[in-house]
Design a protein around this motif. Structure first.
Motif, PDB file in Angstrom:
ATOM      1  N   ALA A  46       0.850  -1.183   0.000  1.00  8.47           N
ATOM      2  CA  ALA A  46       0.000   0.000   0.000  1.00  8.47           C
ATOM      3  C   ALA A  46       0.888   1.235   0.000  1.00  8.47           C
ATOM      4  O   ALA A  46       1.750   1.391   0.880  1.00  8.47           O
ATOM      5  N   PHE A  47       0.680   2.094  -0.973  1.00  9.10           N
ATOM      6  CA  PHE A  47       1.405   3.363  -1.020  1.00  9.10           C
ATOM      7  C   PHE A  47       0.609   4.368  -0.181  1.00  9.10           C
ATOM      8  O   PHE A  47      -0.476   4.798  -0.564  1.00  9.10           O
ATOM      9  N   ARG A  48       1.158   4.704   0.990  1.00 13.32           N
ATOM     10  CA  ARG A  48       0.473   5.600   1.918  1.00 13.32           C
ATOM     11  C   ARG A  48       0.885   7.032   1.617  1.00 13.32           C
ATOM     12  O   ARG A  48       2.059   7.394   1.739  1.00 13.32           O
ATOM     13  N   VAL A  49      -0.094   7.842   1.235  1.00 12.47           N
ATOM     14  CA  VAL A  49       0.179   9.212   0.786  1.00 12.47           C
ATOM     15  C   VAL A  49      -0.530  10.203   1.702  1.00 12.47           C
ATOM     16  O   VAL A  49      -1.762  10.307   1.694  1.00 12.47           O
ATOM     17  N   PRO A  50       0.219  10.962   2.504  1.00 16.13           N
ATOM     18  CA  PRO A  50      -0.382  12.016   3.327  1.00 16.13           C
ATOM     19  C   PRO A  50      -0.386  13.346   2.572  1.00 16.13           C
ATOM     20  O   PRO A  50       0.431  13.575   1.687  1.00 16.13           O
ATOM     21  N   ASN A  51      -1.301  14.217   2.946  1.00 13.43           N
ATOM     22  CA  ASN A  51      -1.327  15.563   2.380  1.00 13.43           C
ATOM     23  C   ASN A  51      -0.527  16.480   3.297  1.00 13.43           C
ATOM     24  O   ASN A  51      -0.846  16.646   4.465  1.00 13.43           O
ATOM     25  N   GLU A  52       0.517  17.090   2.747  1.00  7.87           N
ATOM     26  CA  GLU A  52       1.414  17.923   3.555  1.00  7.87           C
ATOM     27  C   GLU A  52       1.051  19.406   3.523  1.00  7.87           C
ATOM     28  O   GLU A  52       1.674  20.210   4.194  1.00  7.87           O
ATOM     29  N   THR A  58      -4.238  16.904  -2.470  1.00 10.51           N
ATOM     30  CA  THR A  58      -3.517  16.033  -3.398  1.00 10.51           C
ATOM     31  C   THR A  58      -4.524  15.479  -4.401  1.00 10.51           C
ATOM     32  O   THR A  58      -5.551  14.913  -4.018  1.00 10.51           O
ATOM     33  N   THR A  59      -4.216  15.634  -5.690  1.00 13.74           N
ATOM     34  CA  THR A  59      -5.171  15.233  -6.734  1.00 13.74           C
ATOM     35  C   THR A  59      -4.632  14.154  -7.669  1.00 13.74           C
ATOM     36  O   THR A  59      -5.385  13.616  -8.478  1.00 13.74           O
ATOM     37  N   LYS A  60      -3.340  13.826  -7.559  1.00 16.56           N
ATOM     38  CA  LYS A  60      -2.773  12.832  -8.468  1.00 16.56           C
ATOM     39  C   LYS A  60      -1.548  12.180  -7.827  1.00 16.56           C
ATOM     40  O   LYS A  60      -0.731  12.857  -7.200  1.00 16.56           O
ATOM     41  N   ILE A  61      -1.463  10.862  -8.000  1.00 13.74           N
ATOM     42  CA  ILE A  61      -0.318  10.094  -7.509  1.00 13.74           C
ATOM     43  C   ILE A  61       0.174   9.211  -8.651  1.00 13.74           C
ATOM     44  O   ILE A  61      -0.602   8.488  -9.272  1.00 13.74           O
ATOM     45  N   GLU A  62       1.476   9.293  -8.913  1.00 15.42           N
ATOM     46  CA  GLU A  62       2.079   8.483  -9.988  1.00 15.42           C
ATOM     47  C   GLU A  62       3.257   7.711  -9.410  1.00 15.42           C
ATOM     48  O   GLU A  62       4.224   8.312  -8.933  1.00 15.42           O
ATOM     49  N   VAL A  63       3.156   6.380  -9.427  1.00 18.68           N
ATOM     50  CA  VAL A  63       4.189   5.505  -8.876  1.00 18.68           C
ATOM     51  C   VAL A  63       4.938   4.824 -10.021  1.00 18.68           C
ATOM     52  O   VAL A  63       4.335   4.160 -10.856  1.00 18.68           O
ATOM     53  N   THR A  64       6.251   5.021 -10.056  1.00 19.07           N
ATOM     54  CA  THR A  64       7.094   4.425 -11.088  1.00 19.07           C
ATOM     55  C   THR A  64       7.648   3.084 -10.595  1.00 19.07           C
ATOM     56  O   THR A  64       8.196   3.003  -9.496  1.00 19.07           O
ATOM     57  N   PHE A  65       7.523   2.041 -11.419  1.00 19.20           N
ATOM     58  CA  PHE A  65       7.978   0.704 -11.042  1.00 19.20           C
ATOM     59  C   PHE A  65       9.412   0.465 -11.529  1.00 19.20           C
ATOM     60  O   PHE A  65       9.840   1.047 -12.534  1.00 19.20           O
ATOM     61  N   GLY A 114      -8.091  12.017 -10.203  1.00 23.48           N
ATOM     62  CA  GLY A 114      -9.528  12.277 -10.146  1.00 23.48           C
ATOM     63  C   GLY A 114     -10.093  12.393  -8.745  1.00 23.48           C
ATOM     64  O   GLY A 114     -11.221  12.859  -8.567  1.00 23.48           O
ATOM     65  N   GLY A 115      -9.339  11.979  -7.731  1.00 21.11           N
ATOM     66  CA  GLY A 115      -9.817  12.078  -6.360  1.00 21.11           C
ATOM     67  C   GLY A 115      -9.150  13.221  -5.617  1.00 21.11           C
ATOM     68  O   GLY A 115      -8.419  14.026  -6.211  1.00 21.11           O
ATOM     69  N   LYS A 116      -9.371  13.265  -4.324  1.00 21.27           N
ATOM     70  CA  LYS A 116      -8.771  14.308  -3.502  1.00 21.27           C
ATOM     71  C   LYS A 116      -8.359  13.755  -2.146  1.00 21.27           C
ATOM     72  O   LYS A 116      -9.096  12.996  -1.521  1.00 21.27           O
ATOM     73  N   ILE A 117      -7.160  14.167  -1.719  1.00 24.18           N
ATOM     74  CA  ILE A 117      -6.740  13.951  -0.342  1.00 24.18           C
ATOM     75  C   ILE A 117      -6.702  15.332   0.292  1.00 24.18           C
ATOM     76  O   ILE A 117      -5.831  16.151  -0.014  1.00 24.18           O
ATOM     77  N   GLU A 118      -7.649  15.585   1.163  1.00 22.00           N
ATOM     78  CA  GLU A 118      -7.786  16.918   1.738  1.00 22.00           C
ATOM     79  C   GLU A 118      -6.689  17.177   2.785  1.00 22.00           C
ATOM     80  O   GLU A 118      -6.044  16.235   3.269  1.00 22.00           O
ATOM     81  N   GLN A 123      -4.292   8.868   2.259  1.00 20.13           N
ATOM     82  CA  GLN A 123      -4.959   7.815   1.501  1.00 20.13           C
ATOM     83  C   GLN A 123      -3.959   6.715   1.200  1.00 20.13           C
ATOM     84  O   GLN A 123      -2.761   6.989   1.034  1.00 20.13           O
ATOM     85  N   GLU A 124      -4.449   5.474   1.129  1.00 24.68           N
ATOM     86  CA  GLU A 124      -3.595   4.348   0.753  1.00 24.68           C
ATOM     87  C   GLU A 124      -4.046   3.792  -0.591  1.00 24.68           C
ATOM     88  O   GLU A 124      -5.242   3.586  -0.823  1.00 24.68           O
ATOM     89  N   PHE A 125      -3.080   3.548  -1.458  1.00 27.50           N
ATOM     90  CA  PHE A 125      -3.329   3.001  -2.790  1.00 27.50           C
ATOM     91  C   PHE A 125      -2.649   1.634  -2.873  1.00 27.50           C
ATOM     92  O   PHE A 125      -1.419   1.553  -2.804  1.00 27.50           O
ATOM     93  N   GLU A 126      -3.440   0.587  -3.021  1.00 31.96           N
ATOM     94  CA  GLU A 126      -2.935  -0.777  -2.889  1.00 31.96           C
ATOM     95  C   GLU A 126      -2.703  -1.442  -4.240  1.00 31.96           C
ATOM     96  O   GLU A 126      -3.432  -1.208  -5.209  1.00 31.96           O
ATOM     97  N   ALA A 127      -1.683  -2.315  -4.249  1.00 34.54           N
ATOM     98  CA  ALA A 127      -1.372  -3.114  -5.446  1.00 34.54           C
ATOM     99  C   ALA A 127      -0.852  -4.475  -4.999  1.00 34.54           C
ATOM    100  O   ALA A 127      -0.182  -4.597  -3.972  1.00 34.54           O
ATOM    101  N   SER A 128      -1.185  -5.494  -5.779  1.00 34.06           N
ATOM    102  CA  SER A 128      -0.653  -6.839  -5.539  1.00 34.06           C
ATOM    103  C   SER A 128       0.411  -7.107  -6.597  1.00 34.06           C
ATOM    104  O   SER A 128       0.164  -6.932  -7.800  1.00 34.06           O
ATOM    105  N   VAL A 129       1.604  -7.520  -6.161  1.00 35.62           N
ATOM    106  CA  VAL A 129       2.724  -7.679  -7.090  1.00 35.62           C
ATOM    107  C   VAL A 129       3.453  -8.997  -6.833  1.00 35.62           C
ATOM    108  O   VAL A 129       3.418  -9.550  -5.741  1.00 35.62           O
TER     109      VAL A 129
END
Length: 248
Positions: A46-52, A58-65, A114-118, A123-129
């Protein structure tokens, strides 16, 4: 005396505020949870993203593999209110996997938008790898965080040589050896069938059968001898009676 107490309280409050102020940036980093997984296995991260920011979302998160150790299979869990896109493409150069296969394409990045982290939220963004590589001890996932005011923060700084934390540390997944190899669990599983325990049990069972066989044979022999004695006695009596009759 009261003035001295007030001054000590002021200094303590100031020191506490400074400590909290220094600790907050560290708590606000983009991180991977859990931060550790087994080499060669599968995991959910889970990529845990806080709003600082106080006045932007926060309106966009891009994770590079990673492309030097690409992950063959990647799937994502939907996040309500957010759109997700997996970008797959050619690697900068072909990579030979742990199984000896030549890999030329893989997932390059995942983008949530498309979403918002106020402010004050995360917010956590999950992936199975998986399967994870076996010959490295960590995988970095550079992450770009975009705010509603147009600000872009890149979480891509490597750890410093002196061990201190970077300003924007890259989210990193640490890889460890499988637990079975470390604890020797397979040897423990074989313990119940240790050869030292089996012969004693088998010997006890075999000895019991021998005693029963000998006891049965003795009883049969006694019965046969008894029957023969009775027959011989009857024959002798009959002979004696026949002799008396001849004399008379």
């Amino acid at each position: 005396m009261d003035a001295l107490i007030r001054r000590a309280a002021t200094i303590t409050a100031g020191a506490l505020a400074l400590t909290i102020g220094l600790a907050l940036p560290a708590l606000a980093h983009v991180t991977i949870n859990p931060g550790t997984a087994e080499q060669g296995g599968w995991t959910k991260i889970a990529f845990r993203v806080p709003n600082e920011r106080d006045k932007a979302s926060t309106t966009k998160i891009e994770v590079t593999f990673p492309t030097d150790h690409p992950l063959p299979f990647v799937s994502v869990r939907p996040v309500p209110g957010w759109d997700v896109k997996l970008t797959q493409g050619k690697l900068p150069k072909p990579v030979v996997s742990d199984d000896g296969d030549k890999v030329t394409e893989a997932v390059l990045k995942i983008t949530w938008s498309g979403g918002k982290i106020e402010p004050g939220q995360f917010q956590e963004f999950e992936a199975s790898v998986g399967p994870l590589p076996k010959n490295v001890d960590q995988l970095p996932f550079p992450t770009t965080q975009t705010y509603s005011n147009g600000e872009v923060v890149k979480w891509a700084d490597a750890a410093k040589a002196d061990g201190s934390e970077a300003e924007h540390p890259v989210p990193t997944l640490k890889l460890v050896a499988p637990a079975a190899e470390e604890t020797g669990g397979h040897q423990g599983a074989a313990a119940p069938s240790s050869p030292s325990a089996q012969p004693s049990v088998v010997a006890a069972v075999d000895g019991g059968h021998d005693d029963d066989d000998e006891g049965g044979s003795s009883d049969d022999t006694a019965r046969i001898l008894g029957a023969i004695g009775i027959v011989v006695g009857l024959a002798g009596a009959a002979t004696g009676v026949a002799g008396l009759r001849r004399r008379s």
